[in-house]
Design an enzyme around this catalytic site. Structure first.
Site, PDB file in Angstrom:
ATOM      1  N   HIS A   1     -20.247 -17.445 -33.752  1.00  0.00           N
ATOM      2  CA  HIS A   1     -19.725 -16.079 -33.776  1.00  0.00           C
ATOM      3  C   HIS A   1     -18.429 -15.969 -32.973  1.00  0.00           C
ATOM      4  O   HIS A   1     -17.419 -15.447 -33.458  1.00  0.00           O
ATOM      5  CB  HIS A   1     -20.773 -15.121 -33.221  1.00  0.00           C
ATOM      6  CG  HIS A   1     -20.352 -13.685 -33.244  1.00  0.00           C
ATOM      7  ND1 HIS A   1     -20.653 -12.844 -34.287  1.00  0.00           N
ATOM      8  CD2 HIS A   1     -19.640 -12.946 -32.356  1.00  0.00           C
ATOM      9  CE1 HIS A   1     -20.145 -11.654 -34.047  1.00  0.00           C
ATOM     10  NE2 HIS A   1     -19.528 -11.677 -32.871  1.00  0.00           N
ATOM     11  N   GLU A   2     -18.465 -16.481 -31.747  1.00  0.00           N
ATOM     12  CA  GLU A   2     -17.280 -16.372 -30.902  1.00  0.00           C
ATOM     13  C   GLU A   2     -16.140 -17.266 -31.390  1.00  0.00           C
ATOM     14  O   GLU A   2     -14.969 -16.920 -31.240  1.00  0.00           O
ATOM     15  CB  GLU A   2     -17.636 -16.719 -29.454  1.00  0.00           C
ATOM     16  CG  GLU A   2     -18.708 -15.822 -28.835  1.00  0.00           C
ATOM     17  CD  GLU A   2     -18.365 -14.346 -28.887  1.00  0.00           C
ATOM     18  OE1 GLU A   2     -17.165 -14.002 -28.990  1.00  0.00           O
ATOM     19  OE2 GLU A   2     -19.289 -13.527 -28.839  1.00  0.00           O
TER      20      GLU A   2
ATOM     21  N   HIS B   1     -14.028 -15.300 -33.825  1.00  0.00           N
ATOM     22  CA  HIS B   1     -13.015 -14.469 -33.157  1.00  0.00           C
ATOM     23  C   HIS B   1     -11.851 -15.330 -32.667  1.00  0.00           C
ATOM     24  O   HIS B   1     -10.673 -14.989 -32.846  1.00  0.00           O
ATOM     25  CB  HIS B   1     -13.640 -13.742 -31.957  1.00  0.00           C
ATOM     26  CG  HIS B   1     -14.647 -12.703 -32.316  1.00  0.00           C
ATOM     27  ND1 HIS B   1     -14.391 -11.679 -33.194  1.00  0.00           N
ATOM     28  CD2 HIS B   1     -15.923 -12.508 -31.882  1.00  0.00           C
ATOM     29  CE1 HIS B   1     -15.465 -10.905 -33.301  1.00  0.00           C
ATOM     30  NE2 HIS B   1     -16.402 -11.398 -32.518  1.00  0.00           N
TER      31      HIS B   1
END
Length: 444
Positions: A99-100, A103
């Protein structure tokens, strides 16, 4: 803020392993992982009711007649329990990293300044710097964040630098904020595709009755002669005329209404039928209990794809079926929030579920990881403060105002209130879930 990992509509898909209708087997969990920095893109995970139902012939099982439902860690085998917990933590950490990383890569590839990439939260255990980015491993591996230097007073980047996230066009910022969700969706599909290739497509065949995967020692069921592997075919002289998860609810309801009164169970055992009279013990709330774990009675077999095109077809069907079920379950949760609010739990419960999945069935980790990815994607799209969806909502408000941002103090107030709420609820759930673990309750 609640995600339902137990969709009620199940087809020939991964969603078969998940059912929200079993009262005995209900478990709810919520996982928060955040950066509490105002200049970070943070992750909030929420998971509700992850139920795994075992069948009589589970594939890849490690132990006979183990229900996938877990009220707390089982420390009967220290090595196996430790291994299972580490596997569950590893799955959760991988999902957070993905997920990170979404980003991070979305910002990096656009030339947007990034100052930090952290796995975990809390005190820093290890770190290194590369290309003006601090990469760190932190004490609590249930979260993560990507930090941007936009409002960092120690940053030497001019506040009007065009490559600060806050100074980039709306579309660029939308890509960065939504990239974590997109990464989890892609990762979920990859997990399902890998399972289809390595394990095969799970196909369910239902059988009459309700399976008894486990009987607790010294319980009413054990005392009165129920055995693991028994199949309940009828209750109080009434045979079950249909299959399905609702049978579990029917059996539970009869038992709960009959404390200290005989309940006649028609049992399928060893190719024949026997009658067993069980006298439920009485709970503190006046309901009956017999000390068993129940699940719908079905057999799971696996179909291997014939070629790569069929593998993609299987994976797509599984992915969309599971996604629909997650969304439908989330809708049902919000529609009945007064009944489900007390069921929300935290990261400890998620690790407990993941550990039991790993212990009972290695292949189950595929479903566990895919479900958590999809749920993380869905929950982060909710327009709530401190979630990716909340940040996207603020950007959309800015777009609706013709590119005019809300006053900085207003944005900070909105985000700070959301972060404080996450901290308070997260700490409450962490303590409550820890106290609800079986081995902790035994100590108390």
């Amino acid at each position: 803020m609640i995600i339902n990992l137990s969709p009620s509509s199940c087809s020939l898909s991964l969603a078969r392993f998940i059912n929200s209708k079993s009262h005995i087997s209900r478990l709810t969990k919520t996982h928060f992982s955040k950066s509490f920095s105002s200049s970070s893109s943070s992750t909030f995970h929420s998971k509700n009711q992850f139920l795994h139902e075992k069948n009589r012939y589970p594939f890849g099982r490690r132990r006979d007649f183990r229900s996938w439902v877990i009220p707390g860690f089982d420390f009967g085998s220290n090595f196996e329990s430790t291994q299972s917990v580490l596997e569950a933590v590893g799955v959760l950490t991988a999902i957070i990293v993905v997920h990170e990383s979404g980003h991070f890569l979305a910002a990096y590839l656009q030339g947007i300044h990034v100052s930090k990439f952290a796995v975990g939260f809390g005190p820093i255990l290890a770190k290194f710097n590369a290309k003006n980015v601090e990469y760190s491993l932190r004490a609590f591996p249930l979260g993560g964040f990507v930090g941007f230097p936009d409002n960092d007073p120690d940053s030497d980047i001019p506040p009007d630098d065009k490559n600060l996230l806050k100074n980039r066009p709306i579309f660029d910022r939308v890509i960065v904020i939504s990239a974590g969700v997109i990464a989890n969706i892609i990762f979920a599909y990859v997990i399902i595709f890998t399972q289809v290739l390595l394990v095969g497509l799970p196909v369910q065949e239902s059988f009459p009755g309700v399976l008894v995967p486990d009987v607790r020692p010294f319980s009413a069921a054990s005392r009165d002669g129920l055995l693991p592997g028994d199949v309940i075919l009828g209750v109080n002289g009434i045979d079950f005329g249909k299959n399905g998860p609702s049978l579990v609810t029917e059996v539970v309801d009869v038992i709960k209404r009959s404390p200290k009164r005989n309940v006649l169970l028609k049992i399928g055992r060893g190719g024949g039928n026997v009658d067993v009279r069980v006298t439920p013990d009485e709970n503190s709330d006046g309901t009956g209990r017999i000390g068993v774990q129940l699940s719908p009675n079905f057999k799971i077999s696996k179909v291997q794809p014939k070629n790569i095109l069929e593998a993609f077809s299987f994976s797509g069907r599984e992915f969309w079926g599971l996604t629909y079920s997650v969304l439908d379950s989330l809708k049902q949760t919000f529609m009945n929030f007064s009944q489900t609010a007390s069921k929300v739990s935290g990261p400890v419960a998620i690790i407990a579920v993941g550990a039991e999945v790993a212990k009972s069935n290695v292949d189950g980790l595929y479903q566990f990881a895919a479900v958590l990815n999809i749920n993380l994607a869905v929950i982060n799209l909710l327009p709530l403060p401190a979630l990716d969806g909340g940040t996207l909502a603020l950007i959309l408000v800015e777009a609706a105002r013709g590119g005019k941002k809300l006053p900085l103090e207003v944005e900070q107030g909105i985000m700070s209130s959301g972060i404080m709420f996450v901290i308070i609820v997260g700490l409450f759930l962490l303590v409550r879930d820890t106290l609800n673990l079986d081995f902790i309750r035994d100590l108390l």
